[in-house]
Design an enzyme around this catalytic site. Structure first.
Site, PDB file in Angstrom:
ATOM      1  N   TYR A 127       0.857  -1.189   0.000  1.00  0.00           N
ATOM      2  CA  TYR A 127       0.000   0.000   0.000  1.00  0.00           C
ATOM      3  C   TYR A 127       0.886   1.229   0.000  1.00  0.00           C
ATOM      4  O   TYR A 127       1.861   1.303   0.747  1.00  0.00           O
ATOM      5  CB  TYR A 127      -0.895   0.000   1.244  1.00  0.00           C
ATOM      6  CG  TYR A 127      -1.774   1.229   1.410  1.00  0.00           C
ATOM      7  CD1 TYR A 127      -1.531   2.134   2.452  1.00  0.00           C
ATOM      8  CD2 TYR A 127      -2.837   1.490   0.563  1.00  0.00           C
ATOM      9  CE1 TYR A 127      -2.323   3.265   2.624  1.00  0.00           C
ATOM     10  CE2 TYR A 127      -3.643   2.616   0.728  1.00  0.00           C
ATOM     11  CZ  TYR A 127      -3.372   3.493   1.765  1.00  0.00           C
ATOM     12  OH  TYR A 127      -4.164   4.614   1.933  1.00  0.00           O
ATOM     13  N   ASP A 160       9.237   2.678  -1.074  1.00  0.00           N
ATOM     14  CA  ASP A 160       8.276   3.359  -0.198  1.00  0.00           C
ATOM     15  C   ASP A 160       8.679   3.031   1.240  1.00  0.00           C
ATOM     16  O   ASP A 160       8.352   1.957   1.757  1.00  0.00           O
ATOM     17  CB  ASP A 160       6.855   2.884  -0.501  1.00  0.00           C
ATOM     18  CG  ASP A 160       5.842   3.587   0.400  1.00  0.00           C
ATOM     19  OD1 ASP A 160       4.634   3.518   0.101  1.00  0.00           O
ATOM     20  OD2 ASP A 160       6.259   4.183   1.411  1.00  0.00           O
ATOM     21  N   LYS A 209       5.344   9.283   8.412  1.00  0.00           N
ATOM     22  CA  LYS A 209       5.185   8.716   9.743  1.00  0.00           C
ATOM     23  C   LYS A 209       6.261   9.185  10.729  1.00  0.00           C
ATOM     24  O   LYS A 209       6.204  10.318  11.221  1.00  0.00           O
ATOM     25  CB  LYS A 209       5.112   7.184   9.636  1.00  0.00           C
ATOM     26  CG  LYS A 209       3.838   6.709   8.876  1.00  0.00           C
ATOM     27  CD  LYS A 209       3.718   5.216   8.876  1.00  0.00           C
ATOM     28  CE  LYS A 209       2.648   4.754   7.893  1.00  0.00           C
ATOM     29  NZ  LYS A 209       1.312   4.624   8.492  1.00  0.00           N
TER      30      LYS A 209
HETATM   31  P1  KE4 Z   1      -0.543   8.356   4.593  1.00  0.00           P
HETATM   32  O1  KE4 Z   1      -1.141   9.037   3.382  1.00  0.00           O
HETATM   33  O2  KE4 Z   1      -1.594   7.541   5.335  1.00  0.00           O
HETATM   34  O3  KE4 Z   1       0.225   9.309   5.497  1.00  0.00           O
HETATM   35  O4  KE4 Z   1       0.553   7.328   4.079  1.00  0.00           O
HETATM   36  C1  KE4 Z   1       0.205   6.369   3.103  1.00  0.00           C
HETATM   37  C2  KE4 Z   1       1.176   5.206   3.178  1.00  0.00           C
HETATM   38  C3  KE4 Z   1       2.177   5.116   2.238  1.00  0.00           C
HETATM   39  N1  KE4 Z   1       3.077   4.107   2.266  1.00  0.00           N
HETATM   40  C4  KE4 Z   1       3.019   3.151   3.224  1.00  0.00           C
HETATM   41  C5  KE4 Z   1       4.018   2.033   3.218  1.00  0.00           C
HETATM   42  C6  KE4 Z   1       2.011   3.193   4.222  1.00  0.00           C
HETATM   43  O5  KE4 Z   1       1.945   2.223   5.160  1.00  0.00           O
HETATM   44  C7  KE4 Z   1       1.076   4.244   4.209  1.00  0.00           C
HETATM   45  C8  KE4 Z   1      -0.049   4.345   5.231  1.00  0.00           C
HETATM   46  N2  KE4 Z   1      -0.141   3.266   6.152  1.00  0.00           N
HETATM   47  C9  KE4 Z   1      -1.466   3.027   6.691  1.00  0.00           C
HETATM   48  C10 KE4 Z   1      -1.471   1.781   7.559  1.00  0.00           C
HETATM   49  N3  KE4 Z   1      -0.455   0.840   7.329  1.00  0.00           N
HETATM   50  C11 KE4 Z   1      -1.928   4.206   7.461  1.00  0.00           C
HETATM   51  C12 KE4 Z   1      -3.149   3.943   8.317  1.00  0.00           C
HETATM   52  C13 KE4 Z   1      -4.407   4.495   7.684  1.00  0.00           C
HETATM   53  O6  KE4 Z   1      -4.606   4.332   6.445  1.00  0.00           O
HETATM   54  O7  KE4 Z   1      -5.223   5.065   8.455  1.00  0.00           O
END
Ligand code: KE4
Length: 426
Positions: free
Chosen positions: A143, A238, A266
């Site tokens: 993701y 990523d 993060k």
């Molecule tokens: P954000 O747009 O949520 O800040 O980041 C997206 C993203 C991009 N790349 C990786 C590897 C990620 O894990 C994420 C977002 N992770 C999720 C949960 N694993 C965030 C939690 C959520 O969607 O509320």
């Protein structure tokens, strides 16, 4: 559910879609209704009824120093006193960018944004602008945020054109995304050999953590690197999760494989909204205003998020807590393995540093299809049993368990006791 929780839940679902501002928080994968958090400190969450939990979600990864770290809060307070956003350059942004450049081996320049989604979206657009090609390769179960090009799943055959993985994503967008099985070097080599003329980039989580934690098999990342170099395709790591989680240099230092572009998020925001895309200067200079690849953001690099990020990275580089953090994580993992073996519960535990997943599976888990065969119902029951015992795990079997520098051996012992009682009861 307490009256307080029920009142909050009813109020939320009345005015917020699904009652949450991000779907995974809705407990749909585990059932029940979410716990409303009032405050947190260290590795502890406190819900709206005052119940305390040991937290292994840590806001989905950012809080490697634990919640409300005094130095991070102090930096945020001081920044706020000077104003929250100027929409103009500040000295701190250059300092923060320099800290990232000094830590992440492949990054020479970095652009800040406000989320991991923005970082990945920017990296894809930059790769397309830099190479003049339109197609991208991603991997099933990985993701990279919710931009249209990345909400795409594999078509009928692994290397066929992608199909939307969400309503609202035009088929015309999806067909530019090829989705392959994670860890499948043969499928990857076959696809890139056939289609490299139209492929701008390969984007990958160097340690997959959005299907549970699935580590790269030996040679997988190296194969991506070598093939991308051969065919002039950009390799994007990523590292929104692994960045500053696996060490100051992230997964690329841990595995010794250098991408062309890296996305971060993060941890670098210390709990404030942030994302970043970085890489070689000759690629990054294609971003506006110097280059023709447009990208922008009102609050990109805002002083408060940058202050929290500087404070966080300063502590990580000065204290270098990774060895102790990884040792504690190993104690938790070993304890969970011992318990599942003692109770003869089929399980497969994956761990890289301070991120891990306990899959209820008869077989090893090496890609998303394996994850789909795991016992999600047993995870659901395990999750609720642990929650009732004051252990807050991810409300989905497709997420990671994270530790922080605030977790102690006592927390691990308490968690293992709760896990044995919970698993025995399943
Ligand atoms: P954000 O747009 O949520 O800040 O980041 C997206 C993203 C991009 N790349 C990786 C590897 C990620 O894990 C994420 C977002 N992770 C999720 C949960 N694993 C965030 C939690 C959520 O969607 O509320």
């Amino acid at each position: 559910m307490s009256k307080r929780h029920n009142d909050l839940w009813q109020a939320s679902i009345t005015v917020i879609p699904g009652g949450v501002n991000s779907p995974v928080r809705a407990f749909r994968k585990v059932g029940g209704t979410p716990v409303f958090i009032d405050h947190a400190r260290g590795c502890r969450l406190f819900d709206c009824d005052g119940k305390e939990y040991i937290d292994y979600v840590l806001s989905w990864g950012p809080l490697i120093l634990g919640h409300a770290h005094p130095s991070v809060l102090s930096a945020i307070r001081q920044a706020c006193e000077k104003g929250t956003s100027f929409g103009a350059p500040t000295a701190q942004e250059a300092l923060f960018a320099q800290m990232i450049v000094e830590s992440v081996p492949s990054i020479e320049k970095v652009r800040l944004v406000s989320s991991g989604t923005e970082a990945a979206m920017t990296a894809i657009r930059l790769a397309r602008g830099y190479t003049g090609r339109d197609d991208i390769i991603k991997f099933e179960g990985c993701y990279h945020g919710h931009s249209d090009s990345l909400l795409v799943k594999a078509g009928s055959g692994a290397a066929t054109l992608g199909v939307p993985d969400s309503l609202g994503v035009p088929a015309d967008f999806a067909r530019h995304t090829l989705t392959l099985p994670y860890n499948d070097t043969d499928a990857f080599l076959q696809t890139i050999q056939q289609k490299h003329q139209t492929i701008a980039c390969v984007i990958v989580e160097p340690v997959a953590a959005n299907m549970g934690v699935v580590p790269p098999e030996d040679g997988f990342l190296q194969t991506l690197r070598e093939a991308c170099t051969t065919y002039g395709v950009l390799l994007i790591f990523d590292e929104v999760i692994t960045g500053f989680r696996l060490g100051l240099g992230g997964a690329q230092a841990h595995y010794g494989v250098m991408p062309d572009l890296t996305t971060l998020g993060k941890i670098i925001g210390g709990g404030m909204p942030i994302g970043a895309v970085g890489g070689r200067a000759k690629i990054m200079d294609h971003l506006a205003p110097d280059g023709g690849v447009y990208q922008a953001g009102t609050l990109s690099g805002n002083p408060v998020a940058v202050a929290a990020g500087i404070a966080t990275l300063k502590i990580l580089s000065e204290q270098n807590p990774y060895e102790a953090l990884n040792r504690l994580s190993g104690n938790l993992a070993d304890g969970l393995r011992d318990i599942t073996q003692k109770l003869s519960i089929p399980s497969y535990l994956t761990r890289v540093g301070s991120m891990m997943s306990l899959f209820f599976s008869e077989q090893p888990v090496r890609d998303f299809q394996d994850v789909l065969k795991t016992d999600a119902d047993r995870y659901r029951r395990y999750f609720h049993a642990m929650l009732n015992k004051g252990i807050y795990l991810a409300p989905s079997p497709y997420e990671a368990t994270f530790l922080s520098t605030a977790h102690t051996e006592e927390d691990i012992e308490r968690t293992l006791t709760a896990a044995e009682e919970s698993l025995r009861g399943l």
